[in-house]
Scaffold this motif. Structure first.
Motif, PDB file in Angstrom:
ATOM      1  N   GLU A 143     -20.985  22.015  27.884  1.00 11.02           N
ATOM      2  CA  GLU A 143     -19.684  21.367  27.984  1.00 11.02           C
ATOM      3  C   GLU A 143     -18.830  22.062  29.039  1.00 11.02           C
ATOM      4  O   GLU A 143     -18.169  21.413  29.859  1.00 11.02           O
ATOM      5  CB  GLU A 143     -18.976  21.398  26.634  1.00 11.02           C
ATOM      6  N   ALA A 144     -18.849  23.400  29.038  1.00  9.90           N
ATOM      7  CA  ALA A 144     -18.094  24.152  30.033  1.00  9.90           C
ATOM      8  C   ALA A 144     -18.607  23.890  31.441  1.00  9.90           C
ATOM      9  O   ALA A 144     -17.839  23.900  32.402  1.00  9.90           O
ATOM     10  CB  ALA A 144     -18.153  25.645  29.721  1.00  9.90           C
ATOM     11  N   ALA A 145     -19.915  23.659  31.558  1.00 14.81           N
ATOM     12  CA  ALA A 145     -20.494  23.396  32.874  1.00 14.81           C
ATOM     13  C   ALA A 145     -19.966  22.107  33.479  1.00 14.81           C
ATOM     14  O   ALA A 145     -19.969  21.942  34.702  1.00 14.81           O
ATOM     15  CB  ALA A 145     -22.017  23.328  32.768  1.00 14.81           C
ATOM     16  N   GLY A 146     -19.508  21.205  32.624  1.00 12.86           N
ATOM     17  CA  GLY A 146     -18.978  19.939  33.122  1.00 12.86           C
ATOM     18  C   GLY A 146     -19.764  18.720  32.707  1.00 12.86           C
ATOM     19  O   GLY A 146     -19.456  17.608  33.156  1.00 12.86           O
ATOM     20  N   PHE A 147     -20.771  18.894  31.853  1.00  7.01           N
ATOM     21  CA  PHE A 147     -21.510  17.730  31.380  1.00  7.01           C
ATOM     22  C   PHE A 147     -20.614  16.895  30.471  1.00  7.01           C
ATOM     23  O   PHE A 147     -19.928  17.437  29.598  1.00  7.01           O
ATOM     24  CB  PHE A 147     -22.764  18.152  30.609  1.00  7.01           C
ATOM     25  N   PRO A 148     -20.590  15.576  30.645  1.00  8.37           N
ATOM     26  CA  PRO A 148     -19.777  14.735  29.771  1.00  8.37           C
ATOM     27  C   PRO A 148     -20.318  14.763  28.346  1.00  8.37           C
ATOM     28  O   PRO A 148     -21.463  15.174  28.096  1.00  8.37           O
ATOM     29  CB  PRO A 148     -19.923  13.340  30.393  1.00  8.37           C
ATOM     30  N   ALA A 149     -19.491  14.321  27.422  1.00  4.88           N
ATOM     31  CA  ALA A 149     -19.840  14.401  26.001  1.00  4.88           C
ATOM     32  C   ALA A 149     -21.153  13.701  25.681  1.00  4.88           C
ATOM     33  O   ALA A 149     -21.913  14.148  24.824  1.00  4.88           O
ATOM     34  CB  ALA A 149     -18.707  13.813  25.164  1.00  4.88           C
ATOM     35  N   ASP A 150     -21.429  12.581  26.392  1.00  9.99           N
ATOM     36  CA  ASP A 150     -22.646  11.827  26.078  1.00  9.99           C
ATOM     37  C   ASP A 150     -23.882  12.402  26.766  1.00  9.99           C
ATOM     38  O   ASP A 150     -24.975  11.863  26.609  1.00  9.99           O
ATOM     39  CB  ASP A 150     -22.474  10.357  26.454  1.00  9.99           C
ATOM     40  N   ALA A 230     -35.977  28.172  35.780  1.00  8.84           N
ATOM     41  CA  ALA A 230     -35.127  28.006  36.963  1.00  8.84           C
ATOM     42  C   ALA A 230     -35.166  26.574  37.475  1.00  8.84           C
ATOM     43  O   ALA A 230     -34.141  26.008  37.883  1.00  8.84           O
ATOM     44  CB  ALA A 230     -35.545  28.979  38.062  1.00  8.84           C
ATOM     45  N   ARG A 231     -36.351  25.953  37.444  1.00 15.25           N
ATOM     46  CA  ARG A 231     -36.448  24.576  37.938  1.00 15.25           C
ATOM     47  C   ARG A 231     -35.742  23.605  36.993  1.00 15.25           C
ATOM     48  O   ARG A 231     -35.134  22.633  37.440  1.00 15.25           O
ATOM     49  CB  ARG A 231     -37.925  24.187  38.106  1.00 15.25           C
ATOM     50  N   VAL A 232     -35.820  23.843  35.692  1.00 14.04           N
ATOM     51  CA  VAL A 232     -35.083  22.998  34.748  1.00 14.04           C
ATOM     52  C   VAL A 232     -33.590  23.118  35.008  1.00 14.04           C
ATOM     53  O   VAL A 232     -32.857  22.111  35.060  1.00 14.04           O
ATOM     54  CB  VAL A 232     -35.415  23.397  33.291  1.00 14.04           C
ATOM     55  N   LEU A 233     -33.114  24.344  35.182  1.00 14.21           N
ATOM     56  CA  LEU A 233     -31.689  24.550  35.432  1.00 14.21           C
ATOM     57  C   LEU A 233     -31.271  24.009  36.795  1.00 14.21           C
ATOM     58  O   LEU A 233     -30.147  23.513  36.964  1.00 14.21           O
ATOM     59  CB  LEU A 233     -31.344  26.035  35.306  1.00 14.21           C
ATOM     60  N   ASP A 234     -32.188  24.070  37.775  1.00 11.07           N
ATOM     61  CA  ASP A 234     -31.900  23.443  39.077  1.00 11.07           C
ATOM     62  C   ASP A 234     -31.649  21.950  38.901  1.00 11.07           C
ATOM     63  O   ASP A 234     -30.719  21.377  39.477  1.00 11.07           O
ATOM     64  CB  ASP A 234     -33.076  23.637  40.039  1.00 11.07           C
ATOM     65  N   GLY A 235     -32.499  21.327  38.099  1.00 10.61           N
ATOM     66  CA  GLY A 235     -32.357  19.884  37.882  1.00 10.61           C
ATOM     67  C   GLY A 235     -31.057  19.552  37.180  1.00 10.61           C
ATOM     68  O   GLY A 235     -30.379  18.581  37.535  1.00 10.61           O
ATOM     69  N   LEU A 236     -30.689  20.355  36.179  1.00 10.92           N
ATOM     70  CA  LEU A 236     -29.436  20.103  35.478  1.00 10.92           C
ATOM     71  C   LEU A 236     -28.245  20.351  36.396  1.00 10.92           C
ATOM     72  O   LEU A 236     -27.256  19.611  36.353  1.00 10.92           O
ATOM     73  CB  LEU A 236     -29.361  21.000  34.227  1.00 10.92           C
ATOM     74  N   ALA A 237     -28.325  21.393  37.224  1.00 13.67           N
ATOM     75  CA  ALA A 237     -27.249  21.660  38.174  1.00 13.67           C
ATOM     76  C   ALA A 237     -27.095  20.533  39.173  1.00 13.67           C
ATOM     77  O   ALA A 237     -25.982  20.137  39.540  1.00 13.67           O
ATOM     78  CB  ALA A 237     -27.504  22.991  38.891  1.00 13.67           C
ATOM     79  N   ALA A 238     -28.237  19.983  39.611  1.00 14.03           N
ATOM     80  CA  ALA A 238     -28.190  18.858  40.551  1.00 14.03           C
ATOM     81  C   ALA A 238     -27.528  17.651  39.902  1.00 14.03           C
ATOM     82  O   ALA A 238     -26.821  16.883  40.567  1.00 14.03           O
ATOM     83  CB  ALA A 238     -29.593  18.519  41.018  1.00 14.03           C
ATOM     84  N   ARG A 239     -27.752  17.478  38.613  1.00 13.22           N
ATOM     85  CA  ARG A 239     -27.117  16.371  37.896  1.00 13.22           C
ATOM     86  C   ARG A 239     -25.603  16.543  37.897  1.00 13.22           C
ATOM     87  O   ARG A 239     -24.853  15.578  38.067  1.00 13.22           O
ATOM     88  CB  ARG A 239     -27.646  16.319  36.450  1.00 13.22           C
TER      89      ARG A 239
END
Length: 242
Positions: A143-150, A230-239
């Protein structure tokens, strides 16, 4: 609700029984963990656990209705080994915080190889206090990272799927080695001649293995986990960037 349907029950959703004897829930859970760590889920039974505690199985049933409820308690107790998630979720720190949670979850699973399938069966559905604390802390980071609630639940689920998936494979591998009575390094060294022979006509496969033959197998596993994480987190960061 149709008459034939019963509400989902859990050991956490009903009042804890009054203490009427010396045997406590905590003693039962501790003994169950010792048995599971030593012999695995297949060896766990209420009768065997009662023998370990020098108590009748009926004494155990005053605390848990069945083996499934016992597993619920045990899994939550193991979740309690995890360090509390960072209290303050910060946008700039979400990635190292999530990576730390993932690494601890993997380490917990490798300490207790039997637990990976138990967690994997229900994902984040465990409702014990320790599991809820960990899940809540993980969601707070997303949530802090900025992902919306859904999306924060899906982001957390993606991370958990990776960690539990790779840890399940590692746990099975390490359990097989433990049964052989060899160390991991010995086991890999004894297997190498057979692998070299099998990969004779596959130079790319053999080259990759040869390049790591002097590296401790545990280091190879650690590096593989870190790379995938790291690759999973890269993908989430890209999102997030998108």
């Amino acid at each position: 609700m149709p008459a034939e349907m019963k509400p989902t029950e859990s050991v956490w959703t009903r009042p804890r029984p009054r203490q009427r004897e010396q045997l406590t829930r905590e003693q039962i859970v501790a003994a169950a963990i010792e048995l599971l760590d030593a012999e695995g889920v297949e060896a766990l039974s209420m009768r065997k656990l009662g023998t370990r505690l020098n108590a009748a199985a009926t004494s155990l049933y005053r605390h848990v209705a069945n083996k499934d409820e016992l597993i619920e308690l045990v899994v939550d107790e193991i979740y309690g080994e995890l360090a509390p998630p960072p209290a303050t979720a910060e946008r700039a720190r979400w990635r190292p915080a999530v990576a730390g949670i993932a690494a601890e979850l993997r380490a917990m699973t490798l300490r207790h190889p039997w637990i990976a399938p138990e967690i994997g069966q229900t994902g984040l559905v465990h409702v014990g206090p320790n599991a809820v604390r960990m899940t809540s802390g993980l969601l707070a980071q997303f949530e802090a990272a900025g992902f919306p609630a859904d999306e924060k639940d899906q982001a957390a689920g993606t991370l958990m799927a990776y960690v539990i998936g790779i840890a399940t494979t590692e746990a099975a591998y390490l359990s097989a080695i433990a049964r052989s009575g060899r160390t991991e390094r010995e086991w890999v060294a004894e297997l190498r001649p057979a692998f070299d022979e099998a990969s004779r006509e596959h130079p790319g496969l053999r080259e990759g293995s040869s390049a790591q033959q002097d590296t401790h197998p545990r280091r190879i596993r650690d590096d593989a986990f870190d790379y995938g994480l790291a690759r999973v987190l890269d993908g989430l960061a890209a999102r997030l960037d998108a």
